[in-house]
Design a protein around this motif. Structure first.
Motif, short mmCIF file in Angstrom:
data_model
loop_
_atom_site.label_atom_id
_atom_site.label_comp_id
_atom_site.label_asym_id
_atom_site.label_seq_id
_atom_site.Cartn_x
_atom_site.Cartn_y
_atom_site.Cartn_z
N ASP A 35 0.55 -1.06 0.35
CA ASP A 35 0.40 -0.46 0.42
C ASP A 35 0.91 1.38 -0.15
O ASP A 35 0.11 2.50 -0.85
N ALA A 36 1.94 1.37 0.88
CA ALA A 36 3.42 2.72 0.62
C ALA A 36 3.14 2.43 -0.63
O ALA A 36 3.88 3.65 -0.84
N GLU A 37 4.03 1.37 -0.80
CA GLU A 37 4.71 2.47 -2.21
C GLU A 37 3.51 2.35 -3.19
O GLU A 37 3.95 2.78 -4.21
N VAL A 38 2.16 1.81 -3.56
CA VAL A 38 0.95 2.68 -4.32
C VAL A 38 1.11 3.49 -3.88
O VAL A 38 0.77 4.48 -5.58
N ARG A 39 1.19 4.30 -2.62
CA ARG A 39 0.34 5.84 -2.63
C ARG A 39 1.59 6.63 -2.89
O ARG A 39 1.74 7.72 -3.66
#
Lengths: 312, 315, 604
Positions: free
Chosen positions: C364-368
């Protein structure tokens, strides 16, 4: 374009000064609501009833529990029926009941309790229903299936069964009566909120928010909740009268407020019992309650039209 | 669709089981028991009575005993109405309540559909406003007010119109004589008429604005055909979903109407049973009610699919 | 020759809670025997309300005044009964959206026969016979079976043919067609127009063709009326209007219309050439991407699930600054593909490499973090903005969540600057979407996507919902911003003309697979795959002479269901296994010329 720093700054100042204030959907809805004569009249009338219930008993010459054995079941002086037993006289503008108590002030006291019941129970159902429905709808999947199955099961139990059990458990505690009714009324609220959430979830602006990197909680708070508020408000205004009716039904069963306190339900029940000899004891509480419920329904309909203008 | 119905029925079994369990324990949570009364019974007699009804055993054992009996459709004896089993009471009361309830629903459908359609066709005109205002009365005035008022008008004062005596009996069942049914049916039907007509008006207004109604008009069909053939069928869809629970509720009787008109229906038994902790009777009625809801909801869903061919359950 | 329908001084007004709307203003118009009158105008021009008003079909808050004469007899505001003798019999109408315009709970046969029997005294057997004939005339195959089907069981094209059948079964003098092809795909549009042309010729029916699309008008109309804001701004024979337009509005309309035969957009912002420096700099590399949705289907007690193959093995590369156009008809998976790349939809299989980094399994963090680099502009500008937020808040939303370090003031400054950039008045920062036009809202959507300065923007049908004049402005804006920020674009559209104008390379999708991928000129000038050819041939040009002389190279079969595994092999039947559930051969891409890939197909 060539511009000096100063002129840019000036332009900035100018622009700030001229920022146009947009009309939000709420402002639009309020304007439409204010154009709805039935809804406005209902709000005024409801306000008058609520204010009278709050303040008139403070200076009214009769107390709600003052028994007057000389004026038992007396009609108000202006009552058109000729064949009444006695006339109450004085400021008994709605006559007296079978214990000689002033009916007018008792109706106002009943209004306090009935309206309080309506509001409190609705708030309870609002709180449970919105939380439950939003979680079920937004998270979806198996959890949604499970939570809605539970709602279906509760729907399959008769309303009276619930209320009576809860009443008995809470030993006719005045405050818990509200909670008990609210705890039954939340089911529909949960379904409405869930349905709204599900349809909102499909909307492109939710997808846009996800593309903008807004997290789940942010989406629920900033996009789902503000957009669900409309239908919820409408349902809330329609729940209050339902609860007031339920309260009156409980009073009919003898499960409501205890003497000498009173509610509209109790008054109507007492009035119905002696309707043949003292019809005003039924007519006045029933009329006031019907007017109040009418007002809530008109306001609810008006709100629905105002918030969703295609729906008229 | 047949396999869908079967699947729904099988799915209903655990639901019904959960409802029975929930109902059983909720009743027991409530303080007090069926044989608490003001008059203290001698301890040994009380013990004997409780033993006769298995009430001396732990609650979980009572639960399994109850389930065991239920598995061969034995709802047990009524605690309060001595000498009667729950099945007998239900067999006596339910048909009476059901007859009243179904008549009321039929009346409500007939009048509600008509009034709602008329209101929608005259949207925002005087006819519409008056129908909707009257409907609002039906919703806001509780039946324990309408019942005594109607009693007063038709029973006590007696009304005659054009020399016709319109007075009606105000109480008693008289083995379901039509004259005895009129007032209770009207009282039961009034709020339903109101709800049905409001529902129909709302959905009808929507449907009349739809593109296919415009197409039907563009075809030059007379108004009658546009409304009955094209609009009405879609407009009754919301009503179908409403009717399932509404019929279940009205079938299992109304305490108010049965009390005021002195009718031997199941509603009175049920409410009094709940107040007096007549566990078996209450559970029996709850099970019937839940079963009605489940069956009626299924029927409503199937009817929905018949009315709207776009709905298919095999996917 | 006396006109069939003569409209004089027609006014249409609607009373709304927010005041009166004057939709049609004092309008005159006449339709002659057997001719086709084109009525063209953008949304809100009153072109539909004009005829609804004339036929007594306005919504309940609408009112029409003036005079409408049918063969000399006044028909405006006459009694329903008298009007119903004409409506559906001698004057008939067909509407834009055939799915919602047909009654869902009646079979199509019943609906057609009903139209016939309302006006002619025929037996039910005779009615059935006539219905079969008319279904045949509108080229519906297996007419007998179709009669017993419900509208939702038919494809969009067949539904519109049913509408036409219903409107012709009584042998009308005049058929009013209100945007009959707007809701259908291009290949279907071409078929529908063919049918209507033939009907006009064979049955000598006069037609009023209402459309926003100059291409539709060019191919159909004998005379044209151009409408704007409830008035006719120009009227004349079709060639006059198209080749010698007098009114500036007509000129604007014609000029704004994207044309497949004119890819260069004279007088507008052009596509910036791909810089050679970045030629080998891969921004995005998609390999064998698949998105399947499980669909539950029948079975007695236990339901089976069947995959709906929305995207079924798509691979492509994208360079910095490049625009890839993706075209295909509805249901081809183009939007799903975009969402899978953006990680807005879960993908089933495949690899996405972003700037050399494999982001297939990002958390999720990378996608953000990635969201700063790729953004999306949606189709429906109003639906993609939260109605309860001011446009300033909407534009600032990506800044707030992706650059939380920015102060509120700085964010507002950036929003204002971006608003100016996309041609919005910064002073309207506190306005709400419902106070804006579609074009303005789309500028807001673009500003929101651009505010984080992404490297890739996906435009998902970003101009499809807009009027042509607005459309060309938005295309100008997108191209301008692309040149300025040197970003890559994936431009998804069903409109081949626009895609040609804005894309360096074009990919054609059919049922989740690439059928052809080539340089923008190669794919239009040298299309190899029969599906690409059919698509291109179906595109209409606002050039009456060209349209009249065009040979119609029509695709026979309609787009099949993506649930049917055979459908992908519609052009490679030699490899097909005749079982809807079987695992099938997938047509493979072959490089027929440098950079020009075509899926295998059976030679004809």
């Amino acid at each position: 374009m060539i511009a000096t720093g100063a002129s840019i700054q000036n332009a900035e100042v100018m622009m700030r000064a001229q920022v146009v204030q947009g009309r939000s959907l709420w402002v639009d809805a309020r304007n439409r609501l204010l154009r709805n004569r039935a809804a406005v009249a209902s709000m005024v009338l409801l306000g008058i009833i609520a204010l009278m219930a709050l303040f008139v008993p403070l200076f009214w010459p009769y107390a709600y529990n003052a028994v007057d054995y000389d004026h038992i079941s007396c009609a108000p002086d202006w009552w058109p029926e000729e064949s009444v037993m006695c006339r109450a006289g004085g400021l008994h503008i709605f006559g007296t009941d079978d214990l000689g108590r002033d009916l007018f002030v008792r109706i106002l006291y009943g209004a306090r309790i009935s309206l309080a019941v309506g509001l409190a129970a609705t708030l309870v159902s609002l709180f449970i229903g919105v939380t439950y429905g939003a979680i079920s709808g937004y998270i979806g999947g198996r959890l949604d299936e499970f939570m809605m199955r539970f709602v279906d099961i509760l729907y399959s139990l008769p309303f009276i069964f619930f209320v009576i059990i809860l009443m008995v458990v809470f030993q006719q505690n005045f405050f818990l009566l509200f909670v008990a009714i609210g705890a039954v009324e939340w089911l529909t609220m949960a379904r409405i909120v869930r349905g709204q959430t599900l349809s909102l979830k499909q909307k492109e602006f939710i997808e846009a928010a996800r593309a903008a990197g807004v997290g789940t909680f942010g989406i629920i708070r900033k996009h789902i909740v503000p957009n669900v508020v409309g239908p919820v408000i409408v349902y809330v205004t329609l729940t209050i009268p339902t609860v007031i009716l339920s309260e009156s039904f409980l009073s009919f069963l003898g499960l409501g407020i205890r003497e000498p306190l009173t509610s509209w339900g109790v008054l109507i029940k007492d009035g119905a019992d002696q309707m043949e000899s003292a019809s005003w004891t039924l007519v006045f509480p029933a009329a006031i309650m019907a007017i109040t419920l009418f007002c809530f329904n008109f306001i609810g309909d008006g709100l629905r039209d105002a918030l969703d203008p295609k729906d008229r | 669709m047949f396999s869908y119905a079967i699947r729904r029925f099988l799915g209903a079994i655990p639901t019904l089981f959960i409802i029975i369990t929930l109902g059983f324990f909720m009743m027991r949570i409530a303080p007090g028991g069926p044989f608490d009364s003001n008059r203290r019974l001698p301890p040994e007699i009380e013990h004997n009575i409780k033993a006769a009804y298995d009430l001396d055993k732990p609650v979980y054992q009572q639960y399994f005993i109850y389930l065991g009996k239920l598995s061969h459709l034995d709802f047990g004896p009524s605690f309060k109405n001595k000498d009667f089993t729950v099945s007998q009471l239900i067999a006596d009361g339910l048909p009476v309540s059901a007859e009243l309830g179904l008549s009321a629903i039929a009346l409500a459908l007939l009048l509600g559909l008509t009034l709602g359609t008329i209101a929608a066709l005259n949207q925002n005109r005087i006819t519409d406003h008056s129908v909707m205002t009257v409907a609002m009365f039906g919703i806001t005035i509780p039946n324990f007010v309408t019942a005594p008022i109607l009693t007063l008008i038709f029973g006590v004062y007696g009304v005659s119109l054009f020399g016709l005596d319109l007075s009606l009996p105000v109480g008693g069942w008289n083995n379901g004589a039509v004259r005895n049914m009129i007032l209770p049916v009207i009282v039961l039907a009034l709020p339903q008429i109101a709800v049905v007509s409001r529902l129909i008006r709302g959905s009808m207004v929507e449907v009349l604005r739809s593109n296919y109604v415009r197409t039907a008009r563009a075809k030059g069909l007379p108004n009658r055909l546009v409304v009955f053939r094209h609009a009405l069928r879609a407009a009754v869809l919301p009503l179908v979903s409403y009717l399932g629970p509404a019929i279940a509720a009205i079938l299992t009787g109304s305490l108010v109407v049965e009390t005021i008109f002195g009718i031997p229906g199941i509603g009175r038994y049920f409410t009094n049973g709940a107040l007096n902790r007549d566990y078996t009777l209450v559970l029996g009625v709850v099970i019937y009610y839940a079963a009605f809801i489940i069956v009626l909801n299924l029927l409503a869903d199937l009817l929905y699919a018949v009315l709207d061919p776009r709905v298919r359950y095999d996917q | 020759m006396a006109p069939i329908l003569e409209i004089r001084n027609l006014d249409v007004r609607f009373s709304t809670p927010d005041g009166e709307v004057h939709a049609v203003k004092n309008l005159d118009l006449a339709v002659g025997e057997g001719e086709c009158l084109g009525v063209v105008g953008e949304s809100g021009s009153g072109k539909s309300q004009l005829f609804l008003g004339a036929m007594g079909l306005l919504a309940s808050n609408g009112r029409a005044t003036g005079s409408v004469k049918y063969r000399g007899d006044e028909i405006l505001n006459i009694s329903q009964n008298r009007l119903n003798k004409i409506r559906g019999s001698t004057i008939t109408m067909i509407f834009q959206d055939p799915l919602t315009s047909l009654t869902p709970h009646m079979t199509v046969g019943a609906q057609i026969m009903e139209a016939l029997r309302a006006h002619q005294n025929v037996s039910s057997g005779e009615a059935e016979k006539r219905t079969l004939e008319i279904l045949d005339l509108v080229r519906i195959s297996e007419a007998r079976q179709r009669m017993d089907q419900y509208p939702h069981e038919l494809s969009g094209g067949t539904r519109q043919r049913v509408m036409i059948a219903m409107a012709t079964v009584c042998g009308p003098d005049l058929l009013i067609a209100d945007e009959p092809t707007t809701a259908v795909d291009v290949t279907v549009q071409a078929q529908i127009l063919d049918i209507m042309r033939d009907l006009q010729k064979e049955l000598k029916t006069a037609i009023v063709m209402i459309s926003h699309d100059m291409g539709v008008i060019a191919g159909m109309a004998d005379r044209v009326q151009v409408m704007r804001e409830g008035e006719i701004v120009e009227a004349g024979p079709v060639d006059e209007i198209f080749y010698r337009p007098k009114h500036t509005y007509t000129k604007t309309l014609l000029d704004a219309m994207p044309r497949l035969d004119r890819p260069m957009r004279e007088g507008h912002v052009g596509l910036s050439p791909l810089s050679t420096i970045s030629a080998d700099q891969q921004l995005l590399n998609v390999e064998d991407l698949k998105v399947y949705f499980p669909i539950r289907s029948g079975g007695f007690l236990f339901r089976k699930t069947k995959p709906l193959r929305a995207v079924d093995g798509v691979s492509f590369r994208l360079r910095q600054g490049e625009t890839l156009g993706i075209v295909g008809e509805s249901g081809c998976g183009k939007s799903t593909l975009a969402r899978a790349i953006l990680k807005l939809a879960p993908k089933s299989d495949g690899k996405v490499v972003w700037c050399g980094r494999d982001v297939t399994f990002s958390n999720d963090a990378e996608v953000r973090a990635l969201r700063k680099e790729f953004q999306i502009v949606f189709q429906d500008p109003l639906a993609s903005l939260d109605p309860r937020m001011t446009i300033g808040e909407s534009i600032a939303e990506p800044l707030r969540s992706l650059k939380p370090e920015l102060s509120a003031d700085a964010a507002t400054q950036e929003v204002r600057a971006m608003m100016q950039h996309v041609g919005l008045e910064p002073a309207s920062i506190n306005r709400y979407p419902h106070e804006f036009s579609g074009g303005q809202n789309q500028r807001v959507g673009i500003a929101r996507a651009m505010i984080v300065k992404p490297k890739l923007v996906i435009c998902d049908e970003a101009v499809s919902a807009l009027d042509v004049s607005i459309q060309s402005q938005i295309v100008d804006l997108i191209l301008k911003l692309q040149a300025e920020f040197n970003m890559s674009l994936i431009f998804i559209s069903h409109d081949l003309s626009i895609v040609r104008q804005v894309s360096h390379r074009v990919m054609v999708l059919y049922l989740g697979r690439i059928v052809e991928l080539a340089d923008r000129h190669a794919i239009y000038e040298d299309p190899r795959h029969p599906y690409t050819r059919a698509l291109i041939s179906a595109v209409l040009t606002p050039d009456p002479k060209a349209e009249r002389s065009k040979s119609h190279d029509r695709l026979v079969s309609e787009l099949a269901s993506p649930l049917d595994t055979r459908a992908q092999l519609a052009f490679l039947k030699s490899h097909m296994i005749d079982d809807a559930d079987a695992e099938q051969y997938r047509p493979q891409l072959q490089e027929v010329a440098p950079g020009h890939f075509v899926a295998e197909f059976d030679p004809e």
